[in-house]
Design a protein around this motif. Structure first.
Motif, PDB file in Angstrom:
ATOM      1  N   SER A  49      16.939  12.776   7.495  1.00  0.00           N
ATOM      2  CA  SER A  49      16.345  12.719   6.201  1.00  0.00           C
ATOM      3  C   SER A  49      15.040  11.507   6.279  1.00  0.00           C
ATOM      4  N   GLU A  50      14.037  11.909   5.527  1.00  0.00           N
ATOM      5  CA  GLU A  50      12.983  11.009   5.410  1.00  0.00           C
ATOM      6  C   GLU A  50      13.304   9.797   4.737  1.00  0.00           C
ATOM      7  N   TYR A  51      12.528   8.586   5.087  1.00  0.00           N
ATOM      8  CA  TYR A  51      12.943   7.290   5.041  1.00  0.00           C
ATOM      9  C   TYR A  51      11.793   6.535   4.986  1.00  0.00           C
ATOM     10  N   ASP A  52      11.521   5.736   4.000  1.00  0.00           N
ATOM     11  CA  ASP A  52      10.308   4.832   3.885  1.00  0.00           C
ATOM     12  C   ASP A  52      10.908   3.386   3.529  1.00  0.00           C
ATOM     13  N   PRO A  53      10.973   2.518   4.483  1.00  0.00           N
ATOM     14  CA  PRO A  53      11.813   1.155   4.258  1.00  0.00           C
ATOM     15  C   PRO A  53      10.813   0.234   3.853  1.00  0.00           C
ATOM     16  N   GLY A  54      11.317  -0.884   3.366  1.00  0.00           N
ATOM     17  CA  GLY A  54      10.656  -1.891   2.804  1.00  0.00           C
ATOM     18  C   GLY A  54      10.993  -3.117   3.916  1.00  0.00           C
ATOM     19  N   GLY A  55      11.079  -4.500   3.367  1.00  0.00           N
ATOM     20  CA  GLY A  55      11.190  -5.781   4.441  1.00  0.00           C
ATOM     21  C   GLY A  55      12.367  -6.269   3.791  1.00  0.00           C
ATOM     22  N   GLY A  56      13.063  -6.979   4.904  1.00  0.00           N
ATOM     23  CA  GLY A  56      14.216  -7.813   4.556  1.00  0.00           C
ATOM     24  C   GLY A  56      15.063  -8.372   5.496  1.00  0.00           C
ATOM     25  N   VAL A  57      16.327  -8.515   5.298  1.00  0.00           N
ATOM     26  CA  VAL A  57      17.109  -8.926   6.398  1.00  0.00           C
ATOM     27  C   VAL A  57      17.447  -7.700   7.331  1.00  0.00           C
ATOM     28  N   ARG A  58      17.336  -8.010   8.580  1.00  0.00           N
ATOM     29  CA  ARG A  58      17.613  -7.049   9.706  1.00  0.00           C
ATOM     30  C   ARG A  58      18.923  -6.591  10.026  1.00  0.00           C
ATOM     31  N   ALA A  59      19.558  -7.904  10.484  1.00  0.00           N
ATOM     32  CA  ALA A  59      21.031  -8.022  10.889  1.00  0.00           C
ATOM     33  C   ALA A  59      21.684  -9.438  10.816  1.00  0.00           C
ATOM     34  N   ILE A  60      22.995  -9.724  10.782  1.00  0.00           N
ATOM     35  CA  ILE A  60      23.580 -10.670  10.809  1.00  0.00           C
ATOM     36  C   ILE A  60      24.576 -10.655  11.861  1.00  0.00           C
ATOM     37  N   GLY A  72      28.969 -12.053  25.145  1.00  0.00           N
ATOM     38  CA  GLY A  72      29.440 -11.107  24.166  1.00  0.00           C
ATOM     39  C   GLY A  72      28.830 -11.291  22.873  1.00  0.00           C
ATOM     40  N   GLU A  73      28.055 -10.168  22.033  1.00  0.00           N
ATOM     41  CA  GLU A  73      27.683 -10.437  20.730  1.00  0.00           C
ATOM     42  C   GLU A  73      27.967  -9.193  19.751  1.00  0.00           C
ATOM     43  N   TYR A  74      27.999  -9.330  18.597  1.00  0.00           N
ATOM     44  CA  TYR A  74      28.280  -8.413  17.589  1.00  0.00           C
ATOM     45  C   TYR A  74      27.210  -8.619  16.446  1.00  0.00           C
ATOM     46  N   SER A  75      26.603  -7.612  15.951  1.00  0.00           N
ATOM     47  CA  SER A  75      25.518  -7.573  14.856  1.00  0.00           C
ATOM     48  C   SER A  75      25.952  -6.704  13.981  1.00  0.00           C
ATOM     49  N   ARG A  76      25.675  -6.869  12.858  1.00  0.00           N
ATOM     50  CA  ARG A  76      25.998  -5.707  11.604  1.00  0.00           C
ATOM     51  C   ARG A  76      24.358  -5.623  10.960  1.00  0.00           C
ATOM     52  N   LEU A  77      23.869  -4.464  11.180  1.00  0.00           N
ATOM     53  CA  LEU A  77      22.716  -3.916  10.518  1.00  0.00           C
ATOM     54  C   LEU A  77      22.723  -4.033   8.854  1.00  0.00           C
ATOM     55  N   LYS A  78      21.857  -4.821   8.532  1.00  0.00           N
ATOM     56  CA  LYS A  78      21.893  -4.827   7.092  1.00  0.00           C
ATOM     57  C   LYS A  78      20.320  -4.528   6.445  1.00  0.00           C
ATOM     58  N   GLY A  79      20.355  -4.457   5.192  1.00  0.00           N
ATOM     59  CA  GLY A  79      19.155  -4.164   4.437  1.00  0.00           C
ATOM     60  C   GLY A  79      18.544  -2.651   4.783  1.00  0.00           C
ATOM     61  N   PRO A  80      17.147  -2.820   4.994  1.00  0.00           N
ATOM     62  CA  PRO A  80      16.620  -1.418   5.470  1.00  0.00           C
ATOM     63  C   PRO A  80      17.089  -1.014   6.734  1.00  0.00           C
ATOM     64  N   ALA A  81      17.411  -1.869   7.681  1.00  0.00           N
ATOM     65  CA  ALA A  81      18.200  -1.283   8.783  1.00  0.00           C
ATOM     66  C   ALA A  81      19.209  -0.510   8.539  1.00  0.00           C
ATOM     67  N   ALA A  82      20.246  -0.937   7.573  1.00  0.00           N
ATOM     68  CA  ALA A  82      21.451  -0.389   7.396  1.00  0.00           C
ATOM     69  C   ALA A  82      21.189   0.844   6.560  1.00  0.00           C
TER      70      ALA A  82
END
Length: 269
Positions: free
Chosen positions: A200-211, A231-241
């Motif tokens: 699907s089309e998606y036009d993101p803005g800006g913001g938090v990428r991950a925590i 080891g690392e874990y990140s949860r995508l947030k905002g426009p990425a999620a």
């Protein structure tokens, strides 16, 4: 396929360090003279194939870092990008930072039909300080070049403890922000891309990428040899999620685990 996250600092040192440093010394020749170090090594890790992917790959990547010796760095993390401290007061370090970005091909089934992301880099600065002897806070802000035209900011807090004189454990939270131009390059889907890929089309803005959170066990085998398990874990947030790439073909949860080994060469110019 994502390859090197930590890459050669030689070009960055030339591009970043020489002009500013020359103003504080007797020309470039004066700044070049002195004690230097060259660190070489390799990392083997299991990580997502690309940002937001649910497919994991095992890869081996080189580590190359060149710098001018000065005050010993009290703590460093694999998340630290190429950096050159212009101000180093022990508890406070401020300077220039850079990152190399490899090309993201569209040969992975999940993103087949999307435009590839070109190789490029990010340049900017870093600021870090130690509010406590066992705690470091670091922030980086970088402007994209070629791969994307956005701005990325990363913040990390690491607590560290020397279990023995040779073994250190460390870890802490991370958060990352980005502008709309960054998200458009890595998470946006145009009408043409949607038609080719079925996403699907998606036009993101800006913001938090991950925590997220990361940790490591580091073993100083000898003065020049260092190994690490991380080891690392990140949860995508905002426009990425919210990206259709992640929602329809990928995952918001991103894990990385790996080992690394480096050898430091000291020399004088």
């Amino acid at each position: 396929m994502r390859v090197l996250k930590t890459t050669s600092a030689l070009a960055a040192m030339i591009a970043f360090g020489l002009p500013g440093a020359a103003n504080a010394a007797d020309g470039i020749g004066g700044w070049l003279s002195g004690d230097w170090y060259l660190t070489v090594g390799a990392t083997a890790m299991v990580a997502p194939d690309f940002e937001g992917s649910k497919k994991y790959l095992l890869s081996a990547t080189p580590i190359i870092s060149l710098g001018k010796a000065g005050n010993p760095v009290r703590f460093s993390s694999r998340n630290d990008n190429i950096s050159l401290a212009l101000v180093d007061q022990g508890d406070l370090r401020v300077g220039l930072a850079g990152k190399f970005l490899w090309k993201r091909d569209n040969d992975e089934d999940g993103i087949r039909g999307l435009d590839p992301v070109r190789w490029g880099g990010e340049v900017g600065g870093f600021f870090e300080f130690y509010p406590l002897d066992w705690l470091r806070m670091r922030a980086e802000a970088r402007q994209g070049i070629r791969a994307h035209k956005g701005v990325v900011a990363d913040i990390a807090v690491d607590a560290f403890h020397d279990v023995t004189p040779k073994i250190r454990i460390s870890g802490g939270p991370r958060v990352s922000f980005a502008s709309s131009k960054y998200f458009d390059a890595y998470y946006g889907v145009s009408a043409d891309e949607s038609g080719r890929s079925g996403i699907s089309e998606y036009d993101p803005g800006g913001g938090v990428r991950a925590i997220g959170v990361g940790g490591a066990i580091t073993w100083k085998v000898s003065d020049p040899v260092t190994t690490s398990l991380f080891g690392e874990y990140s949860r995508l947030k905002g426009p990425a999620a919210d990206s259709s790439i992640v929602r329809e073909r990928g995952s918001r949860d991103q894990f990385t685990v790996g080992v690394s080994a480096t050898y430091r060469f000291d020399f004088t110019m």
